[in-house]
Scaffold this motif. Structure first.
Motif, PDB file in Angstrom:
ATOM      1  N   ARG A  84      -7.514 -18.052   0.553  1.00  0.00           N
ATOM      2  CA  ARG A  84      -8.156 -17.914  -0.760  1.00  0.00           C
ATOM      3  C   ARG A  84      -9.193 -19.010  -0.973  1.00  0.00           C
ATOM      4  O   ARG A  84     -10.287 -18.746  -1.471  1.00  0.00           O
ATOM      5  CB  ARG A  84      -7.109 -17.984  -1.868  1.00  0.00           C
ATOM      6  CG  ARG A  84      -7.702 -17.862  -3.266  1.00  0.00           C
ATOM      7  CD  ARG A  84      -6.664 -18.152  -4.360  1.00  0.00           C
ATOM      8  NE  ARG A  84      -7.253 -18.015  -5.674  1.00  0.00           N
ATOM      9  CZ  ARG A  84      -8.013 -18.934  -6.264  1.00  0.00           C
ATOM     10  NH1 ARG A  84      -8.290 -20.073  -5.620  1.00  0.00           N
ATOM     11  NH2 ARG A  84      -8.528 -18.724  -7.464  1.00  0.00           N
ATOM     12  N   ALA A 150      -6.506 -14.065   3.520  1.00  0.00           N
ATOM     13  CA  ALA A 150      -5.878 -14.697   2.353  1.00  0.00           C
ATOM     14  C   ALA A 150      -4.623 -13.950   1.929  1.00  0.00           C
ATOM     15  O   ALA A 150      -3.644 -14.557   1.469  1.00  0.00           O
ATOM     16  CB  ALA A 150      -6.881 -14.747   1.200  1.00  0.00           C
ATOM     17  N   SER A 155      -1.924 -16.459  -0.053  1.00  0.00           N
ATOM     18  CA  SER A 155      -2.696 -17.125  -1.104  1.00  0.00           C
ATOM     19  C   SER A 155      -3.388 -16.138  -2.031  1.00  0.00           C
ATOM     20  O   SER A 155      -3.897 -16.533  -3.081  1.00  0.00           O
ATOM     21  CB  SER A 155      -3.719 -18.086  -0.487  1.00  0.00           C
ATOM     22  OG  SER A 155      -4.563 -17.435   0.443  1.00  0.00           O
ATOM     23  N   LEU A 156      -3.420 -14.861  -1.649  1.00  0.00           N
ATOM     24  CA  LEU A 156      -3.874 -13.789  -2.532  1.00  0.00           C
ATOM     25  C   LEU A 156      -2.829 -12.677  -2.513  1.00  0.00           C
ATOM     26  O   LEU A 156      -2.236 -12.402  -1.462  1.00  0.00           O
ATOM     27  CB  LEU A 156      -5.224 -13.215  -2.081  1.00  0.00           C
ATOM     28  CG  LEU A 156      -6.493 -13.985  -2.431  1.00  0.00           C
ATOM     29  CD1 LEU A 156      -7.717 -13.236  -1.900  1.00  0.00           C
ATOM     30  CD2 LEU A 156      -6.626 -14.209  -3.937  1.00  0.00           C
ATOM     31  N   GLU A 197     -12.533 -14.159  -9.624  1.00  0.00           N
ATOM     32  CA  GLU A 197     -11.150 -14.633  -9.715  1.00  0.00           C
ATOM     33  C   GLU A 197     -10.235 -13.528 -10.220  1.00  0.00           C
ATOM     34  O   GLU A 197      -9.112 -13.336  -9.717  1.00  0.00           O
ATOM     35  CB  GLU A 197     -11.080 -15.842 -10.663  1.00  0.00           C
ATOM     36  CG  GLU A 197     -11.852 -17.064 -10.199  1.00  0.00           C
ATOM     37  CD  GLU A 197     -10.998 -17.991  -9.355  1.00  0.00           C
ATOM     38  OE1 GLU A 197      -9.889 -17.573  -8.959  1.00  0.00           O
ATOM     39  OE2 GLU A 197     -11.428 -19.120  -9.097  1.00  0.00           O
ATOM     40  N   LEU A 200      -9.806 -10.554  -7.567  1.00  0.00           N
ATOM     41  CA  LEU A 200      -9.024 -10.902  -6.385  1.00  0.00           C
ATOM     42  C   LEU A 200      -7.517 -10.849  -6.622  1.00  0.00           C
ATOM     43  O   LEU A 200      -6.748 -10.719  -5.672  1.00  0.00           O
ATOM     44  CB  LEU A 200      -9.415 -12.294  -5.884  1.00  0.00           C
ATOM     45  CG  LEU A 200     -10.786 -12.394  -5.211  1.00  0.00           C
ATOM     46  CD1 LEU A 200     -11.120 -13.847  -4.910  1.00  0.00           C
ATOM     47  CD2 LEU A 200     -10.836 -11.565  -3.925  1.00  0.00           C
TER      48      LEU A 200
END
Length: 209
Positions: A84, A150, A155-156, A197, A200
């Protein structure tokens, strides 16, 4: 074409000069005489490297796409960061180039030929359009890969198909960069960052009621 180091330096000087001039004037409005004058080369030397202005335009775009890829490699080369963070580092660079500090207006979008020339070359030259289109396609693949990475490292969260999301994000940033130039304001780009942001972390919608 095999060139000596001196000849390669001359060719690169013409391309670097042309890049600066195209950023400020566009491609159609830029005359050959201005390129020759600023780069300090005679007309014969120009045609030795580029048989036409269109060929020069194609070479300029190829050089830009290759340089952009190397710049992106350098930006994302830092170790011990999440997928990310790697992705967001790229979008932040559109606003502020990490290599140049935090001065307003010095982000990658400011010097982007895709922002400057996309509409112009699409109508002007099929050869130039193809070079720029291929460069954008390669970038979209890179963005999609970063999204997938990611998600793999956690992280996502899961979300829309990476290639589709990459295209939506890039289109949004391209439009924001154009609006930023039109309004002479960073606000469109800052809003694009907020929207990025949010997009995602959107989770896929269920098909079930």
């Amino acid at each position: 074409m095999h060139l000596t180091p001196k000849a390669e330096a001359t060719r690169q000087n013409i391309l670097d000069t042309g890049y600066s001039l195209v950023l400020s004037k566009g491609f159609s409005a830029l005359g050959l005489q201005e390129i020759l004058k600023v780069s300090g080369v005679p007309k014969g030397s120009f045609y030795h490297y580029f048989p036409s202005k269109e060929a020069f335009g194609c070479a300029l775009l190829r050089d830009y796409v290759d340089g952009y890829g190397k710049k992106l490699d350098s930006l994302l080369s830092a170790e011990a960061i999440s997928g990310r963070e790697r992705l967001m580092r790229y979008w932040r660079a559109w606003l502020d180039d990490p290599a140049e500090g935090d001065q307003a207006g010095d982000g990658w979008a400011e010097d982007c030929l895709a922002v400057k020339l996309s509409a112009e070359v699409a109508d002007l030259s099929e050869a130039m359009r193809a070079v720029l289109s291929d460069g954008v396609a390669r970038l979209l693949q890179r963005i999609a890969s970063m999204i997938a990475e990611a998600r793999e490292d956690g992280s996502l969260p899961p979300g829309a198909e990476p290639s589709a999301l990459a295209q939506v994000l890039y289109q949004m940033w391209l439009g924001a960069a154009l609006l930023a130039k039109l309004t002479r304001s960073r606000a469109p780009m800052q809003r694009a960052m907020i929207a990025t942001e949010q997009l995602l972390v959107c989770t896929p919608q269920s098909n079930h009621p």
